[in-house]
Structures are given as C-alpha cells and as structure tokens.
Design an enzyme around this catalytic site. Structure first.
Site, PDB file in Angstrom:
ATOM      1  N   ASN A 195      43.298  38.690  39.652  1.00 57.23           N
ATOM      2  CA  ASN A 195      42.073  38.730  38.837  1.00 57.23           C
ATOM      3  C   ASN A 195      41.120  39.637  39.612  1.00 57.23           C
ATOM      4  O   ASN A 195      40.740  39.307  40.736  1.00 57.23           O
ATOM      5  CB  ASN A 195      41.535  37.307  38.771  1.00 57.23           C
ATOM      6  CG  ASN A 195      40.622  36.999  37.607  1.00 57.23           C
ATOM      7  OD1 ASN A 195      40.040  35.922  37.582  1.00 57.23           O
ATOM      8  ND2 ASN A 195      40.467  37.885  36.666  1.00 57.23           N
ATOM      9  N   ASN A 229      31.395  40.212  32.420  1.00 52.03           N
ATOM     10  CA  ASN A 229      32.749  40.477  31.942  1.00 52.03           C
ATOM     11  C   ASN A 229      33.017  41.981  31.853  1.00 52.03           C
ATOM     12  O   ASN A 229      32.077  42.776  31.848  1.00 52.03           O
ATOM     13  CB  ASN A 229      32.927  39.894  30.530  1.00 52.03           C
ATOM     14  CG  ASN A 229      33.497  38.495  30.545  1.00 52.03           C
ATOM     15  OD1 ASN A 229      34.110  38.080  31.523  1.00 52.03           O
ATOM     16  ND2 ASN A 229      33.292  37.777  29.455  1.00 52.03           N
ATOM     17  N   CYS A 258      32.967  32.361  36.781  1.00 49.15           N
ATOM     18  CA  CYS A 258      34.283  32.927  37.090  1.00 49.15           C
ATOM     19  C   CYS A 258      34.704  32.435  38.469  1.00 49.15           C
ATOM     20  O   CYS A 258      34.102  32.822  39.476  1.00 49.15           O
ATOM     21  CB  CYS A 258      34.205  34.447  37.061  1.00 49.15           C
ATOM     22  SG  CYS A 258      35.745  35.220  37.572  1.00 49.15           S
ATOM     23  N   GLY A 259      35.732  31.586  38.521  1.00 46.48           N
ATOM     24  CA  GLY A 259      36.147  30.964  39.780  1.00 46.48           C
ATOM     25  C   GLY A 259      36.741  31.951  40.775  1.00 46.48           C
ATOM     26  O   GLY A 259      36.372  31.966  41.949  1.00 46.48           O
ATOM     27  N   ASN A 260      37.676  32.801  40.321  1.00 47.55           N
ATOM     28  CA  ASN A 260      38.248  33.787  41.239  1.00 47.55           C
ATOM     29  C   ASN A 260      37.199  34.812  41.666  1.00 47.55           C
ATOM     30  O   ASN A 260      37.202  35.259  42.818  1.00 47.55           O
ATOM     31  CB  ASN A 260      39.435  34.510  40.581  1.00 47.55           C
ATOM     32  CG  ASN A 260      40.665  33.635  40.493  1.00 47.55           C
ATOM     33  OD1 ASN A 260      40.967  32.887  41.423  1.00 47.55           O
ATOM     34  ND2 ASN A 260      41.374  33.704  39.366  1.00 47.55           N
ATOM     35  N   ASN A 262      38.508  30.153  26.063  1.00 50.04           N
ATOM     36  CA  ASN A 262      39.696  30.567  26.780  1.00 50.04           C
ATOM     37  C   ASN A 262      40.825  29.643  26.362  1.00 50.04           C
ATOM     38  O   ASN A 262      40.586  28.474  26.044  1.00 50.04           O
ATOM     39  CB  ASN A 262      39.447  30.484  28.285  1.00 50.04           C
ATOM     40  CG  ASN A 262      38.243  31.306  28.694  1.00 50.04           C
ATOM     41  OD1 ASN A 262      38.306  32.526  28.730  1.00 50.04           O
ATOM     42  ND2 ASN A 262      37.126  30.645  28.978  1.00 50.04           N
ATOM     43  N   ARG A 295      38.710  34.907  26.740  1.00 51.11           N
ATOM     44  CA  ARG A 295      37.743  35.502  25.813  1.00 51.11           C
ATOM     45  C   ARG A 295      36.914  36.511  26.613  1.00 51.11           C
ATOM     46  O   ARG A 295      36.780  36.387  27.833  1.00 51.11           O
ATOM     47  CB  ARG A 295      36.838  34.421  25.213  1.00 51.11           C
ATOM     48  CG  ARG A 295      35.915  33.789  26.226  1.00 51.11           C
ATOM     49  CD  ARG A 295      34.835  32.925  25.596  1.00 51.11           C
ATOM     50  NE  ARG A 295      33.963  32.420  26.665  1.00 51.11           N
ATOM     51  CZ  ARG A 295      32.921  31.639  26.482  1.00 51.11           C
ATOM     52  NH1 ARG A 295      32.590  31.263  25.266  1.00 51.11           N
ATOM     53  NH2 ARG A 295      32.191  31.228  27.496  1.00 51.11           N
ATOM     54  N   CYS A 301      43.130  33.091  36.175  1.00 50.69           N
ATOM     55  CA  CYS A 301      41.787  32.668  35.765  1.00 50.69           C
ATOM     56  C   CYS A 301      41.486  31.388  36.527  1.00 50.69           C
ATOM     57  O   CYS A 301      42.172  30.380  36.340  1.00 50.69           O
ATOM     58  CB  CYS A 301      41.760  32.447  34.255  1.00 50.69           C
ATOM     59  SG  CYS A 301      40.224  31.702  33.681  1.00 50.69           S
ATOM     60  N   GLY A 302      40.485  31.419  37.402  1.00 51.59           N
ATOM     61  CA  GLY A 302      40.193  30.279  38.267  1.00 51.59           C
ATOM     62  C   GLY A 302      39.719  29.052  37.510  1.00 51.59           C
ATOM     63  O   GLY A 302      40.189  27.935  37.755  1.00 51.59           O
TER      64      GLY A 302
END
Lengths: 259, 259
Positions: B13, B63, B72-74, B168, B186, B195-196
C-alpha cells in the site's frame, strides 16, 4: 547502494532513466522488474541505462518485466531529453539502440527521433504486420475507444503465429481526420497509454492501405499526440521515418538497489 | 516550485510523503491526483502531508483521487517511520489523524499503530459491517484468491445502502489457520495490495463470528502480512486495537508541483 535516477514520460509511456556512463551498474532481471513495479518499486513501463562506449552514446532498454527488449520509440525520445540535460548530447545528433543508430533533433520543444526503415508490410487477413523496431500487428476497428482491448489483443498475441515471440497489437480508427490508436504491448502484456513504435506502425499502415494520403500523420494515443512522418517508396518500403512528440521530466530521485 | 518528497509502502500500500511543517503547501485536489497518477505523476495509493500545529504532529491524508479521506492504517504506519527519520517523533508516541489521536510503537522493526475503538458491529445478511477508521464490509468466501473481486465488490459498494457514501469491501478465507483477505477500496475504486483498516476489520469480524479465538490475528494480504491485536468486551465492542506490520522506504525524490 544508493542509485540516482530520473523519471520521464512521453505521452504517458513512462521510464526510469539511469546514468550508467561509469558502467558501475550491472542490473539483474529481478532488480529491474522490482524497480519497475508500480507498488513496491519506482514504477515504470521500462528502464533505460545511458552508456557510452568508444564515444558512442548508447540507450540500453529493458521492459518492465526486466528483460532486454526491442526498440522503444517513446523511450528513445525521453532518452534524448535526459542526455541533453546531462550535456551528453546536443539538440541534434544520434545514439545507438538495439536496432541500430537513431538520429534525432529537437524542434519547438518536441523531440523527433528517426526510426528504422520499414522494408516489408505483410497482409494478414484484413490486418497488416510490420517491424518498426518492434513487431506490430495493426487492425482497423469501429469505436476504438470502446473495444474490449485486452481480450481482442490477446487473441492475436497468443495465436499460433505469434505466441512464441509475441507481437504488439494495435487497433486504429480514423475519426474526423485524426488517426486514433490503442496499443497492447507484449512484455508489459497490457495496454499502455502510448507506444512510439506502435504509433509509427499505425501511421504507415493507414498510408499503405490508402486511408491517409499525407506524409505527416498526427496520431492520437491515450496519453497524448504523436506525429509520424515518412517517405513511401515505389517498392512498398518506407524510409526517412520520424517519430515526433513531447517528453516530460516527472521527478528526480534516489533509491536503494533491490537485492 | 520544486517539492521534495519520499515514497513509502506498507505491505504494498504505497504513499507519497511530504514534510509540510512550514505549511508552505496548499495542494489542490487536481494537483494531488496528478502527483498520485501512476503514469503522469509519481504514482501512489495516497498522499500524506506531515504538519505540526500547537506541537501536535498531524497526518493529513488524501486518497489518490485527491479528496481528503478517512483513516488509513498503512499510511499511518508509514507516516510513523517518516516522522522518526525526520526526528519529529521517536519510537513511541502519538499523532493526530482525521479520526483522532493514534498512539504508536516500534518493536523489532515493525510499526504498531493503535486504531480507533470499534463500538458496533452490524450484521447484513451473512456479512458484517463496521467502522475501523474507515467503513468496511466483510464477507467470508471460498477460494478468495480466485474470486472475481472487482465485480463482486462493486455489487456491494454501489448497492442502495452504500452507493452514496461508498464502503470498502473485504473478502476473507481462513486457510490452514491463516486469515487471507482481499480488499476493494472506495476512492481508489479498485483492489489494493493491502488495506490496514480493512485487515483490522477482517480480524475483528473473524473473532466476532467465532472463526478465530486468538486475540492476536495474523492476516495475509496480497502485499504481505499484518498482525491485528484487540480486546473484545462484554458489550460486543472492541478496544485496545493495534495494527502491526513492516514499512519500506522506496525512494526519495524532488518533483515540480503540477499546475
């Protein structure tokens, strides 16, 4: 080992460019494919090394999969801009690529590259096939922007004739006097936004089929506009072929060489 | 205007990271989407600005389409590594994101990020739906690596319930005790390699459905491996949620800001 590089694109066809004049780099196929990977690496359609041997400037081109490839027209145009910035080449000159020497010139900010002669155009059903530095299959279609390109192209690329060596596959439609094309590239095994040798093949194909009469053909690719000029000869060959279009420097960077 | 940036990825990611502590940059949506474009720009799933206001370190996340986004975790994990290199944050601490403060810690070279609590898990037919900083729909499937992910996900993302705000969509299969997932995001409107917040939702979903009993769940995403730990509560909520995984610095660069 930290490697400086530059990223260029020519009408959306993008390249990692590395100055290897000191011949320090010997890249493995896996390292090139890692550098060209769009998630884990820098991301590009191909990687180009600038090398100089016996005072001859050489473009060494690799596909995104890391394999040495046939000639790349947009890569060659970006290579010219890169070499001019490094003062290795001036606004006119020539360089060596896998298919021989390529004269070039820069006019009004656009880079024109002389492509190899096309000695033979083969007819296959209602398509034509030729080598413009890379092999290209060209078919005319209706609604070129709407076709199921990947599936249609793979039927050609993986048929009995082409499956072993592969071929690039182009679809063409002339709309309001403009030649619109889309290209599937072997090696990438996907559609690209622009292919210089493909645009060259399409322009010559349209001339050979009598679909265009000009000797300077504007070609609209997904990523922008290219112009192809040429001289048709009585024996059916095409010579003095030039590919012209913009080049864009996107960024400069430094990366660790992958293991 | 020449902008220095760094490129990171967390299990595939990938993010453009820009130091905006001097608050010089005010990026338009079109500039961000151009920078994130994989052919014409640097290329990334998202762009992150490091900002500091009133001594609070802030991650401002956009995004790839240039719109401000949910957590956004990552991206957050990569942000921690970026801030540590700049000595803005040390190996333990916290930063502000759109959904609140996020404590973090670095252990054995992996970055662990504390995610927001999950207060409610909704059941929709045989799927579950929750907010882990971003909304996630989670379904169990057979042969997760073989499904027609884009089409299956779009049936959910564009149904009556979700079409306006988007969601998502995650697909999960437990194979040999390992939770394998694939995620449609999304905003990207495509599958991403990792996706984290999605991996977090999938691990909690599997625990809430009784499919896993551990409180520390390894999750295999297309781009690598993440570990999610949590505390389940009697009221059905989940707290003390941590997302752990590697971060990779891919390259440093400088680019002209697009017009």
């Amino acid at each position: 080992m930290l490697i400086p590089f530059n990223k260029y694109h020519g009408t959306g066809n993008d390249f990692i460019m590395i100055d290897n004049r000191e011949l320090r780099l010997e890249l493995k196929q896996s390292q090139i494919s890692q550098l060209c990977n769009r998630r884990f690496g820098i991301g590009a359609d191909g990687l180009i090394l600038l090398q100089v041997q016996n005072e001859v400037v050489e473009m060494v081109y690799y596909n995104a999969d890391g394999a040495p490839s046939s000639m790349c027209g947009n890569g060659g145009r970006c290579f010219v801009t890169f070499c001019q910035k490094l003062e290795v080449l001036s606004e006119n000159g020539e360089f060596l690529a896998v298919d021989g020497m390529h004269p070039f010139k820069m006019v009004d900010g656009l880079v024109s590259l002389k492509m190899g002669d096309v000695s033979a155009i083969e007819t296959i059903n209602d398509a034509v096939y030729m080598d413009t530095g890379s092999p290209h299959y060209v078919t005319m279609v209706e609604d070129v922007l709407e076709i199921d390109l990947i599936n249609d192209a793979r039927k050609v690329r993986y048929n009995n004739r082409f499956s072993a060596e592969g071929t690039n596959v182009n679809f063409v439609e002339i709309m309001d006097g403009v030649t619109h094309i889309r290209t599937y590239e072997r090696g990438v095994e996907d559609e690209t936004l622009s292919c210089g040798t493909g645009a060259t093949a399409c322009a010559i194909a349209m001339h050979s089929l009598g679909e265009v009469s000009e000797l300077e053909v504007p070609v609209k690719v997904l990523g922008g506009k290219l112009i192809i000029s040429f001289k048709p000869n009585a024996d059916g060959s095409y010579t003095d072929i030039w590919l012209t279009g913009p080049t864009t420097t996107v960024f400069a960077g430094e990366t660790e060489l992958p293991a």
